[in-house]
Design a protein around this motif. Structure first.
Motif, PDB file in Angstrom:
ATOM      1  N   LYS A   1       0.829  -1.197   0.000  1.00  0.00           N
ATOM      2  CA  LYS A   1       0.000   0.000   0.000  1.00  0.00           C
ATOM      3  C   LYS A   1       0.870   1.257   0.000  1.00  0.00           C
ATOM      4  O   LYS A   1       0.525   2.254  -0.651  1.00  0.00           O
ATOM      5  CB  LYS A   1      -0.926  -0.008   1.209  1.00  0.00           C
ATOM      6  CG  LYS A   1      -2.031   1.031   1.126  1.00  0.00           C
ATOM      7  CD  LYS A   1      -2.919   0.830  -0.092  1.00  0.00           C
ATOM      8  CE  LYS A   1      -3.785  -0.426   0.036  1.00  0.00           C
ATOM      9  NZ  LYS A   1      -4.759  -0.535  -1.070  1.00  0.00           N
ATOM     10  N   ALA A   2       1.992   1.228   0.706  1.00  0.00           N
ATOM     11  CA  ALA A   2       2.898   2.377   0.679  1.00  0.00           C
ATOM     12  C   ALA A   2       3.411   2.625  -0.741  1.00  0.00           C
ATOM     13  O   ALA A   2       3.523   3.779  -1.174  1.00  0.00           O
ATOM     14  CB  ALA A   2       4.066   2.147   1.633  1.00  0.00           C
ATOM     15  N   GLU A   3       3.709   1.555  -1.451  1.00  0.00           N
ATOM     16  CA  GLU A   3       4.127   1.704  -2.848  1.00  0.00           C
ATOM     17  C   GLU A   3       3.042   2.405  -3.662  1.00  0.00           C
ATOM     18  O   GLU A   3       3.333   3.312  -4.458  1.00  0.00           O
ATOM     19  CB  GLU A   3       4.418   0.331  -3.445  1.00  0.00           C
ATOM     20  CG  GLU A   3       5.639  -0.365  -2.869  1.00  0.00           C
ATOM     21  CD  GLU A   3       5.794  -1.790  -3.359  1.00  0.00           C
ATOM     22  OE1 GLU A   3       6.929  -2.279  -3.367  1.00  0.00           O
ATOM     23  OE2 GLU A   3       4.778  -2.411  -3.741  1.00  0.00           O
ATOM     24  N   ALA A   4       1.798   2.011  -3.454  1.00  0.00           N
ATOM     25  CA  ALA A   4       0.692   2.601  -4.208  1.00  0.00           C
ATOM     26  C   ALA A   4       0.485   4.061  -3.835  1.00  0.00           C
ATOM     27  O   ALA A   4       0.250   4.914  -4.707  1.00  0.00           O
ATOM     28  CB  ALA A   4      -0.584   1.793  -3.959  1.00  0.00           C
ATOM     29  N   VAL A   5       0.556   4.377  -2.543  1.00  0.00           N
ATOM     30  CA  VAL A   5       0.364   5.758  -2.099  1.00  0.00           C
ATOM     31  C   VAL A   5       1.463   6.658  -2.651  1.00  0.00           C
ATOM     32  O   VAL A   5       1.190   7.748  -3.175  1.00  0.00           O
ATOM     33  CB  VAL A   5       0.334   5.824  -0.557  1.00  0.00           C
ATOM     34  CG1 VAL A   5       0.361   7.275  -0.078  1.00  0.00           C
ATOM     35  CG2 VAL A   5      -0.899   5.117  -0.006  1.00  0.00           C
ATOM     36  N   ILE A   6       2.705   6.220  -2.554  1.00  0.00           N
ATOM     37  CA  ILE A   6       3.814   7.028  -3.040  1.00  0.00           C
ATOM     38  C   ILE A   6       3.737   7.219  -4.547  1.00  0.00           C
ATOM     39  O   ILE A   6       3.997   8.313  -5.072  1.00  0.00           O
ATOM     40  CB  ILE A   6       5.153   6.402  -2.619  1.00  0.00           C
ATOM     41  CG1 ILE A   6       5.311   6.521  -1.095  1.00  0.00           C
ATOM     42  CG2 ILE A   6       6.330   7.060  -3.332  1.00  0.00           C
ATOM     43  CD1 ILE A   6       6.456   5.724  -0.524  1.00  0.00           C
ATOM     44  N   ALA A   7       3.358   6.180  -5.268  1.00  0.00           N
ATOM     45  CA  ALA A   7       3.200   6.308  -6.727  1.00  0.00           C
ATOM     46  C   ALA A   7       2.128   7.340  -7.055  1.00  0.00           C
ATOM     47  O   ALA A   7       2.297   8.164  -7.968  1.00  0.00           O
ATOM     48  CB  ALA A   7       2.853   4.953  -7.333  1.00  0.00           C
ATOM     49  N   PHE A   8       1.027   7.316  -6.308  1.00  0.00           N
ATOM     50  CA  PHE A   8      -0.039   8.295  -6.520  1.00  0.00           C
ATOM     51  C   PHE A   8       0.453   9.705  -6.239  1.00  0.00           C
ATOM     52  O   PHE A   8       0.220  10.632  -7.021  1.00  0.00           O
ATOM     53  CB  PHE A   8      -1.240   7.960  -5.640  1.00  0.00           C
ATOM     54  CG  PHE A   8      -2.311   9.013  -5.639  1.00  0.00           C
ATOM     55  CD1 PHE A   8      -3.136   9.187  -6.744  1.00  0.00           C
ATOM     56  CD2 PHE A   8      -2.483   9.847  -4.540  1.00  0.00           C
ATOM     57  CE1 PHE A   8      -4.113  10.177  -6.756  1.00  0.00           C
ATOM     58  CE2 PHE A   8      -3.460  10.828  -4.533  1.00  0.00           C
ATOM     59  CZ  PHE A   8      -4.282  10.992  -5.647  1.00  0.00           C
ATOM     60  N   TYR A   9       1.148   9.891  -5.134  1.00  0.00           N
ATOM     61  CA  TYR A   9       1.639  11.225  -4.796  1.00  0.00           C
ATOM     62  C   TYR A   9       2.683  11.708  -5.800  1.00  0.00           C
ATOM     63  O   TYR A   9       2.735  12.904  -6.127  1.00  0.00           O
ATOM     64  CB  TYR A   9       2.226  11.233  -3.384  1.00  0.00           C
ATOM     65  CG  TYR A   9       1.189  11.169  -2.277  1.00  0.00           C
ATOM     66  CD1 TYR A   9      -0.119  11.592  -2.486  1.00  0.00           C
ATOM     67  CD2 TYR A   9       1.529  10.685  -1.017  1.00  0.00           C
ATOM     68  CE1 TYR A   9      -1.062  11.542  -1.469  1.00  0.00           C
ATOM     69  CE2 TYR A   9       0.591  10.641   0.009  1.00  0.00           C
ATOM     70  CZ  TYR A   9      -0.708  11.061  -0.228  1.00  0.00           C
ATOM     71  OH  TYR A   9      -1.630  11.014   0.784  1.00  0.00           O
ATOM     72  N   ASN A  10       3.528  10.831  -6.273  1.00  0.00           N
ATOM     73  CA  ASN A  10       4.515  11.233  -7.279  1.00  0.00           C
ATOM     74  C   ASN A  10       3.851  11.695  -8.573  1.00  0.00           C
ATOM     75  O   ASN A  10       4.426  12.493  -9.319  1.00  0.00           O
ATOM     76  CB  ASN A  10       5.477  10.086  -7.564  1.00  0.00           C
ATOM     77  CG  ASN A  10       6.611   9.996  -6.547  1.00  0.00           C
ATOM     78  OD1 ASN A  10       6.884  10.947  -5.823  1.00  0.00           O
ATOM     79  ND2 ASN A  10       7.278   8.859  -6.502  1.00  0.00           N
ATOM     80  N   ARG A  11       2.654  11.196  -8.832  1.00  0.00           N
ATOM     81  CA  ARG A  11       1.914  11.635 -10.032  1.00  0.00           C
ATOM     82  C   ARG A  11       1.119  12.900  -9.788  1.00  0.00           C
ATOM     83  O   ARG A  11       0.704  13.558 -10.753  1.00  0.00           O
ATOM     84  CB  ARG A  11       0.946  10.533 -10.489  1.00  0.00           C
ATOM     85  CG  ARG A  11       1.581   9.247 -10.952  1.00  0.00           C
ATOM     86  CD  ARG A  11       0.559   8.355 -11.666  1.00  0.00           C
ATOM     87  NE  ARG A  11      -0.616   8.079 -10.850  1.00  0.00           N
ATOM     88  CZ  ARG A  11      -0.746   7.028 -10.031  1.00  0.00           C
ATOM     89  NH1 ARG A  11       0.271   6.167  -9.913  1.00  0.00           N
ATOM     90  NH2 ARG A  11      -1.855   6.835  -9.332  1.00  0.00           N
TER      91      ARG A  11
END
Length: 415
Positions: free
Chosen positions: A220-230
């Protein structure tokens, strides 16, 4: 009850921007068997900082053994009340004979014990909520460049917000840039480490074997960080991040040094509340530059709260987004204006209702006014520029969305 805390995630005052940063050397000698420690803390101010008087606050529970300041004209140690922590602290004042035009150095040597809920039988945590570091009053979240040296007994290991720069026998050395209270050392005999395939995102758990919830946390951290980076971080994306799990069961808080600390012994991102905590704390990588002592704290907490809701909505939980926003809207009714809000004149519950909740409602209304695309562009610009005051936010809003939207936002913040 699980609560969101920031005081970690480095909150910076406006004075931090565009100036040479102080450097800090922290020499920590830990005794995990007794949860006690001794520390030598050296603050070195750049020549550009010409203040003739330097003040540091130190936890009153710690024993101050020595104050050293070469070329100082006078030193004084006294006890004063500090409203931010609602407690008495040791105030160390060092005066130099005249404004300096060269770097100056101040060293405190002190010792003490960790407070409850910062250690267990398996691990102990030195971090933003451990009360172990001195700080300049009302500047505890200014950026510093730090070197952290941790000496531990044989058989113990140390983790921090990033990899050790050096390890020699029982000494671990870390370095980086973060806010003054945030240099972190997590000490235990054993660690479980989980990492993404390219190891750019990791979960570090002290004193216990990983469980399924920890693997889910990493994903989930991977998904959250990917979202924020976008989105919020698209002009200032991050390539690595670490989550520290000390197991002390006290709170969760973000660190500017690309990390967050989640102390809860039971934390499951399948639970919406826990997921929002994770997303909130990760976002403090971008939202951590307003002063915690005045209205500008909404630039930290409301922006982090709404960022977590944006992730919730983007992940498909539109019901959760609407329900949580409705709760925050109801909580904000009848509260003072954000502009001019004095946290020290109100109970903590009102602080949360204004700085977290009302601020989030204002951001949701701003998004409705601008549309998702332009609102996203505004957030990304604010994050990139590390905006630290409401006035600066209003100026950026005018640049991105025009004078009428600036006036609208000022009115919302003033009511």
């Amino acid at each position: 009850m699980k609560v969101l805390l920031l005081f970690g995630m480095g909150l910076l005052t406006a004075s931090s921007h565009g100036q040479a940063q102080p450097t800090v050397r922290i020499q920590l000698q830990a005794a995990p068997a007794t949860h006690s420690f001794s520390c030598r803390y050296t603050l070195r101010l750049p020549a550009a900082d010409t203040a003739s008087t330097i003040v540091l606050h130190l936890n009153r529970q710690l024993r101050l053994d020595q104050v050293r300041a070469p070329e100082s004209a006078a030193q004084r140690v006294e006890r004063v009340f500090y409203p931010y922590f609602a407690d008495t602290v040791q105030r160390v004042t060092v005066r130099f004979a005249r404004p300096a035009r060269k770097a100056r150095q101040l060293t405190l040597s002190y010792s003490g014990a960790l407070p409850p809920r910062t250690f267990t039988e398996q691990a102990e945590l030195y971090s933003a909520h451990s009360g172990w570091l001195p700080y300049r009053p009302y500047r505890e979240y200014d950026l510093v460049q730090y070197a952290l040296e941790v000496d531990v007994p044989p058989g113990y290991e140390v983790r921090s917000s990033g990899p050790a720069r050096k390890r020699r026998r029982n000494r671990w050395t870390f370095a980086g840039t973060t806010s003054a209270l945030e240099p972190t050392a997590l000490i235990a005999r054993q660690f479980a480490n989980l990492a993404s395939p390219r190891r750019e995102i990791s979960v570090c758990k002290a004193g216990a074997a990983p469980v399924a919830a920890d693997s889910a946390l990493l994903r989930k951290a991977e998904a959250v960080i990917a979202f924020y980076n976008r989105t919020i971080g698209r002009q200032d994306s991050i390539s690595h991040f670490r989550i520290l799990l000390p197991g002390t069961n006290a709170n969760a808080f973000g660190l500017l040094d690309n990390a967050t600390v989640i102390t809860y012994t039971s934390f499951d991102v399948q639970d919406r509340g826990d997921l929002l905590i994770l997303a909130h704390e990760i976002s403090h990588k971008w939202w951590g530059y307003g002063s915690v002592h005045d209205e500008n704290d909404w630039l930290n907490e409301a922006f982090a709260t709404y960022s977590s809701l944006l992730y919730l909505q983007a992940s498909g939980d539109t019901t959760g987004y609407r329900e949580r926003l409705t709760q925050l809207t109801e909580s904000a009714v009848g509260t003072p204006a954000i502009i001019g809000f004095n946290r020290y004149a109100h109970a903590p519950a009102m602080y949360r209702r204004v700085i977290y909740n009302k601020g989030t409602v204002v951001l949701a209304a701003l998004r409705a006014r601008l549309g998702t695309e332009k609102f996203g562009a505004l957030l990304a610009t604010v994050a990139k520029q590390r905006i630290s005051t409401t006035g600066a936010l209003l100026a950026v809003t005018e640049q991105v969305a025009g004078a009428p939207t600036r006036a609208w936002l000022l009115a919302r913040l003033s009511e």
